[in-house]
Design an enzyme around this catalytic site. Structure first.
Site, PDB file in Angstrom:
ATOM      1  CE1 TYR A 101      13.907  -1.606  39.480  1.00 61.62           C
ATOM      2  CE2 TYR A 101      15.930  -0.329  39.639  1.00 61.62           C
ATOM      3  CZ  TYR A 101      14.944  -1.092  40.229  1.00 61.62           C
ATOM      4  OH  TYR A 101      14.983  -1.325  41.576  1.00 61.62           O
ATOM      5  CG  ASP A 217      18.017  -8.997  43.044  1.00 61.94           C
ATOM      6  OD1 ASP A 217      17.298  -9.543  42.188  1.00 61.94           O
ATOM      7  OD2 ASP A 217      18.084  -7.755  43.165  1.00 61.94           O
ATOM      8  CB  CYS A 218      14.780 -12.715  45.763  1.00 61.65           C
ATOM      9  SG  CYS A 218      14.105 -11.085  46.220  1.00 61.65           S
ATOM     10  CB  SER A 219      12.903  -9.264  42.344  1.00 65.28           C
ATOM     11  OG  SER A 219      13.953  -8.330  42.507  1.00 65.28           O
ATOM     12  CG  ASP A 236      12.565  -3.618  42.144  1.00 68.96           C
ATOM     13  OD1 ASP A 236      13.575  -4.263  41.823  1.00 68.96           O
ATOM     14  OD2 ASP A 236      12.578  -2.384  42.338  1.00 68.96           O
ATOM     15  CB  ALA A 237       9.828  -8.709  45.142  1.00 71.16           C
ATOM     16  CG  HIS A 271      12.507 -13.456  49.646  1.00 72.12           C
ATOM     17  ND1 HIS A 271      13.754 -13.231  49.119  1.00 72.12           N
ATOM     18  CD2 HIS A 271      12.333 -14.811  49.620  1.00 72.12           C
ATOM     19  CE1 HIS A 271      14.312 -14.392  48.800  1.00 72.12           C
ATOM     20  NE2 HIS A 271      13.463 -15.354  49.086  1.00 72.12           N
ATOM     21  CG  HIS A 283      14.593 -18.762  48.001  1.00 71.29           C
ATOM     22  ND1 HIS A 283      14.530 -17.946  49.109  1.00 71.29           N
ATOM     23  CD2 HIS A 283      15.219 -19.902  48.422  1.00 71.29           C
ATOM     24  CE1 HIS A 283      15.078 -18.555  50.153  1.00 71.29           C
ATOM     25  NE2 HIS A 283      15.495 -19.735  49.758  1.00 71.29           N
TER      26      HIS A 283
END
Length: 316
Positions: A101, A217-219, A236-237, A271, A283
């Site tokens: 990343y 965050d979500c991911s 990442d998602a 998401h 979540h």
């Protein structure tokens, strides 16, 4: 994944030297109100408590933050510009860069070392929600995040002595798990273990780009809860949704990942949540809200469900 990438790095490496280093989109991304996150000592809790919801929303709406690094995480510096370093993060797989990343970090938050020094035979990972690291005078030094990993030097009298970017430190044995440095935590956790790890962070405020137990965050939440069970997945998602074993909703089990896309599930993925069983999802929802468990039925997410993926190994 991480070991293969790490072996390709030069002998001299860089590691994160602060509690949590935020990885920015560009050197110009941080605002004046983000200055506490740019120094060579970071207090995440004080910084986050000083910001309003509107100020936090700008991190995503203005594309300011990419991801985060934990204390001791390894990066590859690929470019410098003034007081900033452009890095790639080998342990966070991403289609943005095959090396890891990418993003920008203040150089003052990094320290140079060597693979020989940093890659000891054994390491520890913080498996408590947070853990205080003490210095050699037994003074509390840094409050470390869940999943922080450091080289292990010795274990004695209930303490694990570790190498850090600033010298020797120690943590309580009850706050950590010892493992082989090159492999990390063994991939033996179940879906229930992933779910249980996530549940301990109920109501933790959402943080765009967050990868620490000060905010996810979500991911980032999905990534770190899988890491706690020994499974390394993408950052990442949209990347996470492209791997793992595809599962039908009827066969979904706790610990599986649920992915959601715009345009009633036909567009881009935006998401991810962890299936909690009985039609529920755990979540990290959005800025201004905390980690929660909701029922999918009747929620805004229900018509957007596009795929379900399993990374953990189901017991036979």
């Amino acid at each position: 994944m991480f070991k293969q990438t790490f072996d390709q790095l030069p002998e001299t490496i860089w590691v994160t030297a602060v509690q949590v280093a935020t990885v920015w989109t560009a050197p110009a991304s941080p605002r004046e109100i983000d200055r506490p996150a740019l120094t060579n000592a970071v207090d995440m809790e004080n910084w986050l408590s000083s910001l309003t919801t509107t100020e936090k929303l700008a991190w995503s709406e203005d594309n300011l933050i990419q991801t985060q690094l934990l204390y001791g995480d390894v990066v590859q510096v690929i470019e410098t510009h003034g007081d900033w370093a452009k890095v790639v993060i080998p342990a966070q797989a991403s289609k943005k860069d095959e090396r890891g990343y990418p993003g920008w970090v203040p150089i003052t938050q990094l320290r140079q070392t060597t693979k020989t020094v940093w890659m000891k035979e054994k390491a520890i990972t913080v498996t408590a929600k947070n853990a205080w690291m003490q210095d050699e005078q037994s003074q509390q030094k840094i409050k470390l995040s869940f999943m922080t990993t450091l080289p292990l030097l010795a274990v004695s009298k209930g303490k694990a002595f570790v190498g850090t970017p600033q010298g020797k430190g120690s943590l309580l044995e009850t706050d950590i798990t010892v493992h082989t440095r090159t492999t990390g935590l063994e991939p033996t956790g179940s879906g229930q273990d992933i779910l249980a790890a996530g549940k301990q962070f109920m109501q933790l405020p959402y943080f765009w780009g967050g990868m620490s137990s000060f905010g996810y965050d979500c991911s980032g939440f999905a990534h770190m809860m899988h890491k706690s069970a020994g499974y390394i997945i993408a950052r990442d998602a949209s990347d996470q949704a492209g791997s793992g074993k595809e599962i039908t909703y009827q066969k979904a089990l706790p610990g599986d990942l649920l992915f959601f896309a715009h345009e009633a599930g036909k567009g881009s993925i935006h998401h991810v949540g962890i299936y909690a069983g009985n039609g529920n999802m755990l979540h990290a929802p959005q800025t201004g809200k905390g980690i929660e468990i909701i029922s999918l039925a009747g929620s805004k997410y229900e018509p957007e469900l596009c795929t379900i993926r399993r990374y953990w190994k189901k017991e036979s």
